[in-house]
Design a protein around this motif. Structure first.
Motif, PDB file in Angstrom:
ATOM      1  N   MET A   1      57.032  19.976  42.501  1.00  0.00           N
ATOM      2  CA  MET A   1      55.611  20.112  42.389  1.00  0.00           C
ATOM      3  C   MET A   1      55.196  21.462  42.978  1.00  0.00           C
ATOM      4  N   THR A   2      54.384  22.175  42.271  1.00  0.00           N
ATOM      5  CA  THR A   2      53.934  23.485  42.727  1.00  0.00           C
ATOM      6  C   THR A   2      52.518  23.373  43.281  1.00  0.00           C
ATOM      7  N   SER A   3      52.284  24.155  44.296  1.00  0.00           N
ATOM      8  CA  SER A   3      50.945  24.147  44.877  1.00  0.00           C
ATOM      9  C   SER A   3      50.122  25.241  44.214  1.00  0.00           C
ATOM     10  N   PRO A   4      48.816  25.019  44.089  1.00  0.00           N
ATOM     11  CA  PRO A   4      47.972  26.047  43.461  1.00  0.00           C
ATOM     12  C   PRO A   4      47.895  27.287  44.355  1.00  0.00           C
ATOM     13  N   SER A   5      47.898  28.440  43.746  1.00  0.00           N
ATOM     14  CA  SER A   5      47.806  29.685  44.514  1.00  0.00           C
ATOM     15  C   SER A   5      46.464  30.355  44.212  1.00  0.00           C
ATOM     16  N   ALA A   6      45.896  30.923  45.233  1.00  0.00           N
ATOM     17  CA  ALA A   6      44.615  31.611  45.081  1.00  0.00           C
ATOM     18  C   ALA A   6      44.875  33.050  44.660  1.00  0.00           C
ATOM     19  N   VAL A   7      44.069  33.512  43.748  1.00  0.00           N
ATOM     20  CA  VAL A   7      44.176  34.886  43.285  1.00  0.00           C
ATOM     21  C   VAL A   7      42.994  35.668  43.859  1.00  0.00           C
ATOM     22  N   ALA A   8      43.289  36.740  44.582  1.00  0.00           N
ATOM     23  CA  ALA A   8      42.241  37.561  45.172  1.00  0.00           C
ATOM     24  C   ALA A   8      41.646  38.466  44.112  1.00  0.00           C
ATOM     25  N   THR A   9      40.335  38.471  44.046  1.00  0.00           N
ATOM     26  CA  THR A   9      39.656  39.367  43.115  1.00  0.00           C
ATOM     27  C   THR A   9      38.896  40.405  43.942  1.00  0.00           C
ATOM     28  N   PRO A  10      39.052  41.677  43.632  1.00  0.00           N
ATOM     29  CA  PRO A  10      38.378  42.715  44.420  1.00  0.00           C
ATOM     30  C   PRO A  10      36.872  42.737  44.151  1.00  0.00           C
ATOM     31  N   VAL A  11      36.133  43.159  45.153  1.00  0.00           N
ATOM     32  CA  VAL A  11      34.694  43.328  45.003  1.00  0.00           C
ATOM     33  C   VAL A  11      34.463  44.714  44.415  1.00  0.00           C
ATOM     34  N   VAL A  12      33.780  44.768  43.296  1.00  0.00           N
ATOM     35  CA  VAL A  12      33.542  46.031  42.619  1.00  0.00           C
ATOM     36  C   VAL A  12      32.055  46.372  42.704  1.00  0.00           C
ATOM     37  N   ILE A  13      31.756  47.549  43.253  1.00  0.00           N
ATOM     38  CA  ILE A  13      30.376  48.008  43.295  1.00  0.00           C
ATOM     39  C   ILE A  13      30.318  49.400  42.664  1.00  0.00           C
ATOM     40  N   SER A  14      29.147  49.768  42.196  1.00  0.00           N
ATOM     41  CA  SER A  14      28.996  51.077  41.554  1.00  0.00           C
ATOM     42  C   SER A  14      29.014  52.179  42.606  1.00  0.00           C
ATOM     43  N   GLY A  15      29.249  53.393  42.171  1.00  0.00           N
ATOM     44  CA  GLY A  15      29.275  54.527  43.084  1.00  0.00           C
ATOM     45  C   GLY A  15      27.951  54.778  43.757  1.00  0.00           C
ATOM     46  N   SER A  16      26.854  54.610  43.012  1.00  0.00           N
ATOM     47  CA  SER A  16      25.537  54.842  43.613  1.00  0.00           C
ATOM     48  C   SER A  16      25.213  53.781  44.664  1.00  0.00           C
TER      49      SER A  16
END
Length: 68
Positions: A1-16
């Motif tokens: 049985m495999t455990s669920p793994s969390a996937v990190a998603t980066p926070v993306v903001i604009s340059g301004s």
């Protein structure tokens, strides 16, 4: 049985928006530096009023700023 793994998603903001956040952080840092390290006597923005100085007096000594 495999455990669920969390996937990190980066926070993306604009340059301004990043520039606005950086500018606000720099402004707050400069204000903190002024009130903790510089505000006393002749350079005080508040004139002869020493309330700000006395409020942060111990923090000044803790951070190594002389004031006497």
């Amino acid at each position: 049985m495999t455990s669920p793994s969390a996937v990190a998603t980066p926070v993306v903001i604009s340059g301004s928006r990043g520039a606005v956040y950086l500018g606000a952080a720099v402004l707050l840092a400069l204000l903190a530096y002024y009130f903790i390290g510089v505000d006393q006597g002749a350079t005080s923005v508040f004139g002869n009023d020493a309330h700000v100085h006395e409020y942060i007096h111990d923090a000044r000594h803790f951070l190594g700023f002389p004031c006497h």
